[in-house]
Design a protein around this motif. Structure first.
Motif, PDB file in Angstrom:
ATOM      1  N   VAL B 162       0.836  -1.202   0.000  1.00 25.88           N
ATOM      2  CA  VAL B 162       0.000   0.000   0.000  1.00 25.88           C
ATOM      3  C   VAL B 162       0.874   1.258   0.000  1.00 25.88           C
ATOM      4  CG1 VAL B 162      -1.747   1.280   1.259  1.00 25.88           C
ATOM      5  CG2 VAL B 162      -1.890  -1.199   1.133  1.00 25.88           C
ATOM      6  N   ILE B 163       1.941   1.229   0.785  1.00 31.05           N
ATOM      7  CA  ILE B 163       2.846   2.383   0.816  1.00 31.05           C
ATOM      8  C   ILE B 163       3.447   2.639  -0.573  1.00 31.05           C
ATOM      9  CG2 ILE B 163       5.025   3.245   1.729  1.00 31.05           C
ATOM     10  CD1 ILE B 163       3.282   3.185   3.988  1.00 31.05           C
ATOM     11  N   HIS B 165       2.333   1.671  -3.450  1.00 22.50           N
ATOM     12  CA  HIS B 165       1.282   2.124  -4.364  1.00 22.50           C
ATOM     13  C   HIS B 165       0.955   3.601  -4.146  1.00 22.50           C
ATOM     14  CE1 HIS B 165      -2.482   1.963  -6.648  1.00 22.50           C
ATOM     15  NE2 HIS B 165      -3.001   2.660  -5.668  1.00 22.50           N
ATOM     16  N   ALA B 166       0.812   3.972  -2.891  1.00 19.25           N
ATOM     17  CA  ALA B 166       0.403   5.343  -2.575  1.00 19.25           C
ATOM     18  C   ALA B 166       1.452   6.354  -3.041  1.00 19.25           C
ATOM     19  CB  ALA B 166       0.153   5.483  -1.082  1.00 19.25           C
ATOM     20  N   THR B 167       2.717   6.064  -2.821  1.00 24.00           N
ATOM     21  CA  THR B 167       3.738   7.022  -3.247  1.00 24.00           C
ATOM     22  C   THR B 167       3.763   7.144  -4.762  1.00 24.00           C
ATOM     23  OG1 THR B 167       5.410   5.275  -3.142  1.00 24.00           O
ATOM     24  CG2 THR B 167       5.250   6.743  -1.250  1.00 24.00           C
ATOM     25  N   ALA B 171       2.891  10.444  -6.775  1.00 23.70           N
ATOM     26  CA  ALA B 171       3.932  10.985  -7.645  1.00 23.70           C
ATOM     27  C   ALA B 171       3.373  11.270  -9.040  1.00 23.70           C
ATOM     28  CB  ALA B 171       5.108  10.010  -7.730  1.00 23.70           C
ATOM     29  N   THR B 190      13.296  11.357  -5.580  1.00 22.70           N
ATOM     30  CA  THR B 190      13.188  11.614  -4.144  1.00 22.70           C
ATOM     31  C   THR B 190      12.029  10.829  -3.540  1.00 22.70           C
ATOM     32  OG1 THR B 190      14.109  13.822  -4.394  1.00 22.70           O
ATOM     33  CG2 THR B 190      12.847  13.376  -2.388  1.00 22.70           C
ATOM     34  N   LEU B 191      10.902  10.901  -4.200  1.00 21.58           N
ATOM     35  CA  LEU B 191       9.748  10.153  -3.689  1.00 21.58           C
ATOM     36  C   LEU B 191      10.033   8.657  -3.681  1.00 21.58           C
ATOM     37  CD1 LEU B 191       6.813  12.157  -5.256  1.00 21.58           C
ATOM     38  CD2 LEU B 191       7.098  11.613  -2.832  1.00 21.58           C
ATOM     39  N   THR B 194      12.423   7.858  -0.827  1.00 19.64           N
ATOM     40  CA  THR B 194      11.670   8.005   0.406  1.00 19.64           C
ATOM     41  C   THR B 194      10.863   6.744   0.685  1.00 19.64           C
ATOM     42  OG1 THR B 194      11.479  10.376   0.120  1.00 19.64           O
ATOM     43  CG2 THR B 194       9.822   9.325   1.482  1.00 19.64           C
ATOM     44  N   MET B 195      10.237   6.282  -0.367  1.00 20.27           N
ATOM     45  CA  MET B 195       9.438   5.063  -0.257  1.00 20.27           C
ATOM     46  C   MET B 195      10.316   3.873   0.114  1.00 20.27           C
ATOM     47  SD  MET B 195       9.041   2.191  -2.278  1.00 20.27           S
ATOM     48  CE  MET B 195       9.480   2.673  -3.943  1.00 20.27           C
ATOM     49  N   ALA B 198      11.138   3.877   3.643  1.00 18.45           N
ATOM     50  CA  ALA B 198      10.016   3.574   4.519  1.00 18.45           C
ATOM     51  C   ALA B 198       9.728   2.084   4.578  1.00 18.45           C
ATOM     52  CB  ALA B 198       8.777   4.317   4.044  1.00 18.45           C
TER      53      ALA B 198
END
Lengths: 247, 247
Positions: B162-163, B165-167, B171, B190-191, B194-195, B198
């Motif tokens: 889910v994380i 997918h969401a990023t 984006a 960057t995104l 970041t993902m 996480a």
DNA sequence: CGTGGCATGTATCAAGGATACAAGGCATCT
DNA sequence: AGATGCCTTGTATCCTTGATACATGCCACG
């Protein structure tokens, strides 16, 4: 373009009356539209349905908002403004990072409590020019500016704003896509902290590795093994779920 | 539900002919729709326009796809499948984290090169049930599973999916909302990083691949935890010994 | 009391999603 | 072979909905 019944001078009583009346009608229409939107979904928002709900004729919508898109823009702006007004924002926060958290949470909360409205504003990329969209960005930029002033930003202001916006947008839309039983609030906080780490200097506390990681690894590799019986594997899987969730 | 002109036996030549013809017509319609979608935008995709472009009558659309939504689902699925097929995915990647990067980049690239199609698939939360949406999730889950098996995941598999997918979703949609001159590719990396931060650990929780390695790692991490009862832990230990010995 | 401008209200258009129904073809059955 | 019945194709049409033209009527002003 407000109509003018006079060429010069101030407003006559009658004029301000009609102007105020017009403004009030606008409000009534917008609120009827929001009501329809949240209660019966996007497709229920037809010019006719809104007109009937607001107690006037279909063409009146066009006189007030130009076209349907104008109505939707007004709806988005009004809904967003109403939400923001209900939550009073701290104008001079002590801790700008905490303020960023609060702002992100607020934006996400807006999406979760007004899904139809949020979808209207943020689902299609082309709506980025709407007033409501820009208003949200303005608020965000204010927060980012304070972060920058305090020296907390590790990236450009614009860059930070886009990152923050993107994580929030992804969080809300993904959340809304999930079936209810898979909506874990931890998703939101994780995404938020991820965003904080990407934008600020503050690094998240490194969680020490417990058995959770190994449990997950074993769980993923479980189908390949042949040592255990089906029943054993079944029970083991249950324990691994617990161990994985524990971390 | 393909029609049957016979009750039993295999297909007659005529039947397979018409079935194949039907399939081909479907393809032609879908491709016409995709063409319209990318060239003239979402609103240009009317049942009539698609029918004309594919050289048949409007009702044929309904016979082939049920309704307009069925057509759009088919369009999304076809477009997505075509994109995936064009990029061959490594079935057994060496470095699962690099594989995750590649997968995320691929998903984002799909969005950026097929904005109308992507918006169709991912704009409205209600479309999460479409085949194309699920297909994307399936691919993602495969990657996440490999990460888990390698001991790289710092969160649960579903959670990680889910994380990720969401990023990606945030984006792409944010990128598409930006005016061209503000589209900085660094935003995407960057995104992405970041993902990655996480979702993954810097050090894998297991040393060796496979159930045995994971079992050994779990056995080593086990003594301290209290999630399981003594009896459960005892039995788990025995199974882990067997699994560890098996490799 | 006449006049002009503007808001209101009625009627209608055009586009598009969806479907009813007739016409026709093809395989099976006698 | 001819009759029969099902399935496909094709035509015409319905209904909703966004949008607008045009007439009506109110109201202030002179």
């Amino acid at each position: 373009m407000p109509r003018r019944s006079r060429d010069r001078d101030g407003a006559t009583p009658a004029e301000s009356d009609t102007a105020a009346g017009r403004e009030q009608t606008r409000r009534r229409v917008i609120e009827a539209a929001i009501d329809l939107l949240e209660r019966e979904g996007r497709d229920a928002v037809t010019t006719r349905a809104v007109a009937v709900a607001a107690g006037l004729q279909p063409p009146a919508i066009y006189r007030l908002f130009g076209d349907k898109d104008g109505l939707l823009d007004a709806v988005a702006e009004h809904g967003f403004a109403a939400f923001i007004a209900a939550k009073h924002v701290d104008p001079d926060p002590q801790d700008p990072i905490e303020d960023l958290r609060a702002g992100w949470d607020l934006a996400v909360e807006f999406g979760l409590t007004n899904p139809a409205l949020y979808t209207l504003m943020y689902s299609e990329p082309t709506r980025a020019t709407s007033a409501a969209f820009k208003a949200g960005m303005e608020i965000l930029m204010g927060r980012v500016r304070r972060l920058a002033a305090g020296g907390w930003l590790r990236v450009d202001e614009e860059f930070a704003a886009v990152i923050i916006h993107a994580t929030g947008r992804g969080a809300v839309l993904t959340w809304l896509s999930l079936p209810e039983d898979r909506r874990d609030p931890a998703l939101l906080t994780t995404l938020r902290e991820t965003m904080i780490a990407a934008v600020t200097d503050r690094q998240p506390a490194v969680q020490e590795a417990g058995p959770a990681g190994a449990a997950r690894a074993l769980r993923a590799a479980l189908p390949e093994q042949t040592t255990l019986s089906d029943a054993e594997r079944h029970l083991l899987r249950e324990w691994l779920d617990r161990l994985a969730a524990d971390g």
